[in-house]
Design a protein around this motif. Structure first.
Motif, PDB file in Angstrom:
ATOM      1  N   ASN A 571      16.862 -44.274   6.411  1.00  0.00           N
ATOM      2  CA  ASN A 571      17.115 -43.798   4.093  1.00  0.00           C
ATOM      3  C   ASN A 571      16.962 -42.815   3.854  1.00  0.00           C
ATOM      4  OD1 ASN A 571      14.292 -44.168   5.447  1.00  0.00           O
ATOM      5  ND2 ASN A 571      13.702 -44.914   3.253  1.00  0.00           N
ATOM      6  N   GLU A 573      16.740 -41.888  -0.433  1.00  0.00           N
ATOM      7  CA  GLU A 573      16.804 -41.093  -2.400  1.00  0.00           C
ATOM      8  C   GLU A 573      17.565 -40.082  -2.689  1.00  0.00           C
ATOM      9  OE1 GLU A 573      13.695 -43.330  -4.726  1.00  0.00           O
ATOM     10  OE2 GLU A 573      13.359 -41.536  -5.047  1.00  0.00           O
ATOM     11  N   ASN A 584      20.218 -45.572  -3.565  1.00  0.00           N
ATOM     12  CA  ASN A 584      19.260 -45.416  -2.446  1.00  0.00           C
ATOM     13  C   ASN A 584      20.355 -45.844  -1.000  1.00  0.00           C
ATOM     14  OD1 ASN A 584      16.283 -44.298  -2.750  1.00  0.00           O
ATOM     15  ND2 ASN A 584      16.661 -46.672  -4.237  1.00  0.00           N
TER      16      ASN A 584
END
Length: 606
Positions: A571, A573, A584
């Motif tokens: 993941n 951002e 995101n």
């Protein structure tokens, strides 16, 4: 500097049908990575002192200096320079500083009166130089101290943390050229010429023996309201000299640069362009003396006019010779021939050349929604036209030659330039330039005189620049009269240019184009989307631009080999450096989903 009369055609704004990616030319390599170890990211603000500080709003066609006013060197004060600096600029190009031919009478100050029949506009073209060793008296509060006022501006600019660029016009001079300010021992151009010869490598000019110069028919200098005993449709020049745009005739047309005469660098144009560079032609040494003169006054660099009309061998001789004494000097060339870029950069030793026929033209087509516009033309610029020299290309969307973005002849709406300016500023490590007034949407409206209502701000006539004057706010220079939209536009330019000038990834980072990685995979990309990553070991920015006039939903994929280099997984951002917005993705390998508003762009740090 293009000086001929231009007839403008409006570009249709119809939305183009999207072409399938299978029909689009792919890049030559997949992908291309480039890096630079030197900071080439100059952020240049171009301004004409005569226009910049002028607060008069009369704007009479062919108006005199008394009627329409003129800005002065002194108007560019500490406040003005501090505001320029805050916007992220590193260099100021003061355009039109050197004394040029004019219809304004300064004979009381010992300046020879010019014949208006060979002057364009009441002011005259700043590219028809009359005295290379003097400055334009229009720009001085005290005409007798005009050089002192310019030297003070140079010093003031430096004190405010900015560097000074000024024009050099090497290819031609005014027909009325006469230096009354040259240092002792300097010989004037043409002073020692043998005028009986059409070409002689020892001559400074080219001649048409036996033929006197003929003023183009139909020229009405200064309009009907301008009266002068010298305005008679004639100019005494015998034999006629060749005109600046390579017209070897005594009868140039009104569309030619008839107000100028071409300098002779030892090229015999009428005999197969034979070159005579040994011994060094006199013009070479005279131009070195001129450049040396201004360099001694603290100038940091020169924007050189129409450099491809002067042999690159001269530049390869004069630039190193000057840099041996003034190593900080920067040379920027106005260039239009892609096939000559290599010679003028690597043999001519220019630091930077205009990227006009490549990136500017491609971005203009996209900005005006030309049906033939495609972002693959941007790929063509870095992957072919400017390959291995991209950091040497100066990018821009406005200058004094081009139409204003906000004019109906260009985009009409200055906000439509957002994606184009983002690409211009961040595509590579080279410099970017903004023309004064661009940052608040100046449309260049009005028929100033010699220039028609063509979407350009005149360089030929006295004029006030209305939207820029709102920022000037009667000398407060605080933008007090700007609309909210104009304030927001200026804020966009300020944020973009400060990022370009300070962010390591943009200044010196590598480049990885994402177009090939996102075709034919349902990502939502089309030929009006352009995306790439700029990165170093410490910083990385995903740049996405949408030239479509409609919102676009994208899933932007970064290829596996790039993710491996970036050590990026899982993941992530993303933060838009322009407005702070967050985006995101749960798995960067699956891409970033993002909705791009019409005519927009993002700089996503991750």
């Amino acid at each position: 500097m293009k000086k001929s009369i231009v007839f403008v055609c409006l570009i249709a704004a119809a939305i183009a049908p999207v072409t399938a990616f299978s029909q689009v030319r792919p890049p030559k390599k997949h992908p291309k990575m480039e890096s630079s170890q030197t900071n080439h990211k100059l952020i240049i603000y171009q301004l004409l002192p005569r226009l910049y500080g002028n607060t008069k709003q009369v704007n009479k066609t062919y108006g005199s200096i008394e009627e329409n006013g003129s800005g002065k060197f002194n108007d560019i004060n500490d406040k003005a320079l501090q505001e320029i600096k805050k916007m992220g600029f590193t260099h100021v190009w003061y355009t039109g500083v050197i004394e040029h031919a004019t219809m304004t009478d300064y004979s009381q100050f010992g300046i020879q009166l010019d014949d208006p029949d060979v002057v364009k506009g009441r002011v005259g073209s700043p590219y028809a130089i009359k005295d290379y060793y003097d400055v334009d008296p229009d720009l001085a509060v005290d005409v007798k101290n005009r050089m002192g006022e310019y030297k003070a501006l140079i010093q003031r600019t430096h004190q405010n943390g900015l560097k000074v660029l000024m024009d050099l016009v090497p290819n031609h001079v005014a027909r009325t050229y006469h230096s009354d300010a040259k240092p002792e021992g300097i010989r004037d151009f043409g002073q020692d010429d043998d005028k009986s010869r059409a070409f002689d490598p020892k001559n400074d000019f080219y001649y048409t023996p036996g033929q006197p110069f003929v003023v183009p028919s139909g020229y009405n200098p200064g309009g009907d309201g301008f009266k002068s005993p010298l305005k008679d449709g004639k100019f005494d020049e015998s034999p006629a000299k060749a005109t600046g745009n390579d017209k070897f005739t005594a009868t140039p047309s009104i569309d030619d640069w008839f107000e100028t005469v071409k300098l002779n660098y030892g090229v015999d144009y009428q005999n197969g362009r034979q070159t005579h560079f040994d011994p060094i032609p006199p013009v070479w040494n005279k131009m070195f003396d001129i450049l040396h003169f201004w360099s001694e006054k603290g100038v940091d660099g020169f924007r050189c006019d129409m450099v491809e009309m002067v042999p690159f061998e001269f530049w390869g001789w004069v630039i190193p010779k000057l840099k041996a004494e003034f190593p900080q000097l920067i040379f920027i060339g106005e260039a239009y021939d892609v096939n000559k870029y290599h010679d003028y950069i690597f043999n001519g030793k220019f630091d930077y050349l205009y990227d006009k026929v490549g990136l500017y033209d491609a971005i203009r087509r996209l900005t005006v929604n030309d049906p033939k516009a495609t972002t693959w033309d941007i790929n063509h610029v870095w992957n072919q036209d400017c390959k291995f020299m991209d950091e040497h290309m100066l990018r821009f969307m406005e200058n004094h030659d081009e139409q204003r973005i906000a004019s109906p002849e260009f985009a009409g709406n200055p906000w439509l330039a957002v994606p184009g300016m983002i690409v211009s500023a961040t595509l590579n490590t080279g410099p970017v330039m903004v023309y004064f007034g661009q940052e608040i949407g100046e449309p260049g409206a009005g028929t100033e005189g010699f220039s028609s209502n063509d979407g350009r701000t005149s360089i030929f006539d006295y004029w006030g620049v209305p939207e820029h004057q709102k920022w000037l706010n009667n000398g407060k220079m605080d933008g007090g009269q700007l609309s909210e939209s104009q304030k927001n536009l200026r804020n966009f330019y300020s944020k973009l240019l400060n990022i370009a000038g300070t962010n390591e990834a943009i200044k010196t980072g590598r480049f990885w184009e994402l177009m090939l990685a996102n075709q034919n995979n349902g990502s939502g990309f089309n030929e009006r989307i352009y995306a790439y990553v700029r990165f170093t070991d410490k910083q990385r920015i995903l740049v996405i631009t949408n030239f479509n006039r409609t919102e676009q939903k994208l899933n932007v994929k970064l290829p596996a080999d790039l993710l491996e280099i970036l050590h990026a997984s899982g993941n992530k951002e993303f933060t838009d450096l322009l407005n702070g917005a967050k985006h995101n993705t749960n798995d960067i390998a699956s891409g970033l989903s993002i909705t791009m508003p019409a005519s927009s762009g993002v700089l996503l740090e991750f």
